[in-house]
Motif scaffolding. Structure first.
Motif, mmCIF file in Angstrom:
data_model
loop_
_atom_site.group_PDB
_atom_site.id
_atom_site.type_symbol
_atom_site.label_atom_id
_atom_site.label_comp_id
_atom_site.label_asym_id
_atom_site.label_seq_id
_atom_site.Cartn_x
_atom_site.Cartn_y
_atom_site.Cartn_z
ATOM 1 N N ASP A 79 0.889 -1.236 -0.163
ATOM 2 C CA ASP A 79 0.073 -0.004 0.004
ATOM 3 C C ASP A 79 0.860 1.267 0.073
ATOM 4 O O ASP A 79 0.304 2.337 -0.449
ATOM 5 C CB ASP A 79 -0.990 -0.007 1.181
ATOM 6 C CG ASP A 79 -1.888 -1.026 1.167
ATOM 7 O OD1 ASP A 79 -2.614 -1.061 0.098
ATOM 8 O OD2 ASP A 79 -1.792 -2.316 2.060
ATOM 9 N N ILE A 80 2.063 1.103 0.465
ATOM 10 C CA ILE A 80 3.144 2.231 0.503
ATOM 11 C C ILE A 80 4.450 1.514 0.759
ATOM 12 O O ILE A 80 4.866 0.701 1.349
ATOM 13 C CB ILE A 80 2.908 3.134 1.872
ATOM 14 C CG1 ILE A 80 3.663 4.364 1.667
ATOM 15 C CG2 ILE A 80 2.990 2.562 3.208
ATOM 16 C CD1 ILE A 80 2.949 5.633 2.703
ATOM 17 N N VAL A 81 5.183 2.295 -0.167
ATOM 18 C CA VAL A 81 6.573 1.887 -0.269
ATOM 19 C C VAL A 81 7.536 2.855 0.369
ATOM 20 O O VAL A 81 7.539 4.105 -0.098
ATOM 21 C CB VAL A 81 6.992 1.574 -1.667
ATOM 22 C CG1 VAL A 81 8.534 0.920 -1.797
ATOM 23 C CG2 VAL A 81 6.136 0.355 -2.117
ATOM 24 N N LEU A 82 8.315 2.530 1.218
ATOM 25 C CA LEU A 82 9.379 3.572 1.947
ATOM 26 C C LEU A 82 10.704 3.232 1.761
ATOM 27 O O LEU A 82 11.190 2.093 2.141
ATOM 28 C CB LEU A 82 8.808 3.692 3.454
ATOM 29 C CG LEU A 82 7.653 4.020 3.912
ATOM 30 C CD1 LEU A 82 7.363 4.019 5.129
ATOM 31 C CD2 LEU A 82 7.448 5.525 3.265
ATOM 32 N N ALA A 83 11.458 4.133 1.018
ATOM 33 C CA ALA A 83 12.948 3.779 0.585
ATOM 34 C C ALA A 83 13.797 4.640 1.469
ATOM 35 O O ALA A 83 13.542 5.575 2.159
ATOM 36 C CB ALA A 83 13.156 4.228 -0.699
ATOM 37 N N MET A 84 14.970 4.117 1.844
ATOM 38 C CA MET A 84 15.969 4.537 2.686
ATOM 39 C C MET A 84 16.841 5.798 1.984
ATOM 40 O O MET A 84 17.109 6.627 2.834
ATOM 41 C CB MET A 84 16.849 3.435 3.044
ATOM 42 C CG MET A 84 16.400 2.403 3.851
ATOM 43 S SD MET A 84 15.773 2.908 5.408
ATOM 44 C CE MET A 84 14.375 1.564 5.523
ATOM 45 N N GLU A 85 16.871 5.786 0.697
ATOM 46 C CA GLU A 85 17.630 6.712 0.217
ATOM 47 C C GLU A 85 17.123 7.540 -1.192
ATOM 48 O O GLU A 85 16.226 6.691 -1.899
ATOM 49 C CB GLU A 85 19.077 6.450 -0.324
ATOM 50 C CG GLU A 85 20.011 5.874 0.660
ATOM 51 C CD GLU A 85 21.253 5.278 0.439
ATOM 52 O OE1 GLU A 85 21.864 5.865 -0.632
ATOM 53 O OE2 GLU A 85 21.772 4.317 1.068
ATOM 54 N N LYS A 86 17.475 8.408 -1.616
ATOM 55 C CA LYS A 86 16.692 9.292 -2.838
ATOM 56 C C LYS A 86 17.254 8.307 -4.111
ATOM 57 O O LYS A 86 16.232 8.169 -4.800
ATOM 58 C CB LYS A 86 17.309 10.853 -2.949
ATOM 59 C CG LYS A 86 16.690 11.328 -1.773
ATOM 60 C CD LYS A 86 17.523 12.979 -1.910
ATOM 61 C CE LYS A 86 17.075 13.697 -0.833
ATOM 62 N NZ LYS A 86 18.031 13.488 0.716
ATOM 63 N N ARG A 87 18.241 7.702 -4.188
ATOM 64 C CA ARG A 87 18.696 6.800 -5.095
ATOM 65 C C ARG A 87 17.810 5.788 -5.007
ATOM 66 O O ARG A 87 17.496 5.183 -6.319
ATOM 67 C CB ARG A 87 20.147 6.518 -5.224
ATOM 68 C CG ARG A 87 20.535 5.591 -4.055
ATOM 69 C CD ARG A 87 22.179 5.375 -3.943
ATOM 70 N NE ARG A 87 22.543 4.807 -3.255
ATOM 71 C CZ ARG A 87 22.878 3.441 -3.257
ATOM 72 N NH1 ARG A 87 22.735 2.819 -4.075
ATOM 73 N NH2 ARG A 87 23.024 2.802 -2.238
ATOM 74 N N HIS A 88 17.460 5.194 -4.061
ATOM 75 C CA HIS A 88 16.407 3.881 -3.991
ATOM 76 C C HIS A 88 15.192 4.503 -4.613
ATOM 77 O O HIS A 88 14.529 3.721 -5.300
ATOM 78 C CB HIS A 88 16.072 3.525 -2.679
ATOM 79 C CG HIS A 88 17.483 2.888 -2.142
ATOM 80 N ND1 HIS A 88 17.608 2.975 -0.618
ATOM 81 C CD2 HIS A 88 18.590 2.393 -2.526
ATOM 82 C CE1 HIS A 88 18.869 2.583 -0.077
ATOM 83 N NE2 HIS A 88 19.459 2.265 -1.586
ATOM 84 N N LEU A 89 14.764 5.645 -4.335
ATOM 85 C CA LEU A 89 13.296 5.784 -4.786
ATOM 86 C C LEU A 89 13.389 6.198 -6.364
ATOM 87 O O LEU A 89 12.669 5.958 -7.166
ATOM 88 C CB LEU A 89 13.132 7.623 -4.265
ATOM 89 C CG LEU A 89 12.388 7.771 -3.045
ATOM 90 C CD1 LEU A 89 12.293 9.218 -2.763
ATOM 91 C CD2 LEU A 89 11.123 7.131 -3.064
#
Length: 147
Positions: A79-89
């Motif tokens: 339902d929601i995806v939370l990434a650790m770094e901007k490059r992961h986004l």
């Protein structure tokens, strides 16, 4: 049906399983589920012992964690995806462009801060990473109840 939060980091052995363990503890018995995966996962590996030690200082564990590779199917289930770094986004958006409206930086409420990878560091780096993840989740938790 529980709402699913998917945490994403690089190898799925440090930051994302830490976030998963903290969120599971925070929402124990509630209608929010946590999962994690890595962009270049060390598939099949357990959580790094240093990350587990940082969790243990908080009375938590991710001892049953097994690292897995991020896939479009995992993203679709969340339902929601939370990434650790901007490059992961950026990588997430390339892998699943249709999920851009539910993909965010875990540190969004901390000034869009990245959660630095502690892997090549020492115990203090793992402790700091765990603290930052916990701080970021404190800002997310009220918002996650409404997803």
């Amino acid at each position: 049906m529980p709402k699913c939060v998917l945490f994403v980091c690089t190898a799925n052995i440090c930051r994302s399983p830490t976030a998963e363990a903290i969120l599971r503890h925070r929402f124990a018995g509630d209608d929010v589920a946590a999962a994690s995966a890595g962009l270049i996962a060390q598939a099949g590996h357990p959580i790094d012992p240093r990350a587990e030690a940082a969790l243990a200082t908080r009375g938590l564990t991710a001892g049953g964690h097994v690292a897995r590779q991020l896939t479009p199917a995992l993203i679709a289930q969340a339902d929601i995806v939370l990434a650790m770094e901007k490059r992961h986004l950026a990588a997430l958006k390339a892998l699943a462009p249709d999920a851009h409206d539910r993909t965010f930086l875990l540190g969004k409420w901390l000034g869009n801060a990245d959660i630095p990878d502690p892997y090549r560091g020492g115990d203090r780096d793992f402790e700091r990473s765990c603290q930052l993840i916990g701080d970021a989740l404190e800002h997310w938790c009220p918002r996650l109840q409404g997803i």
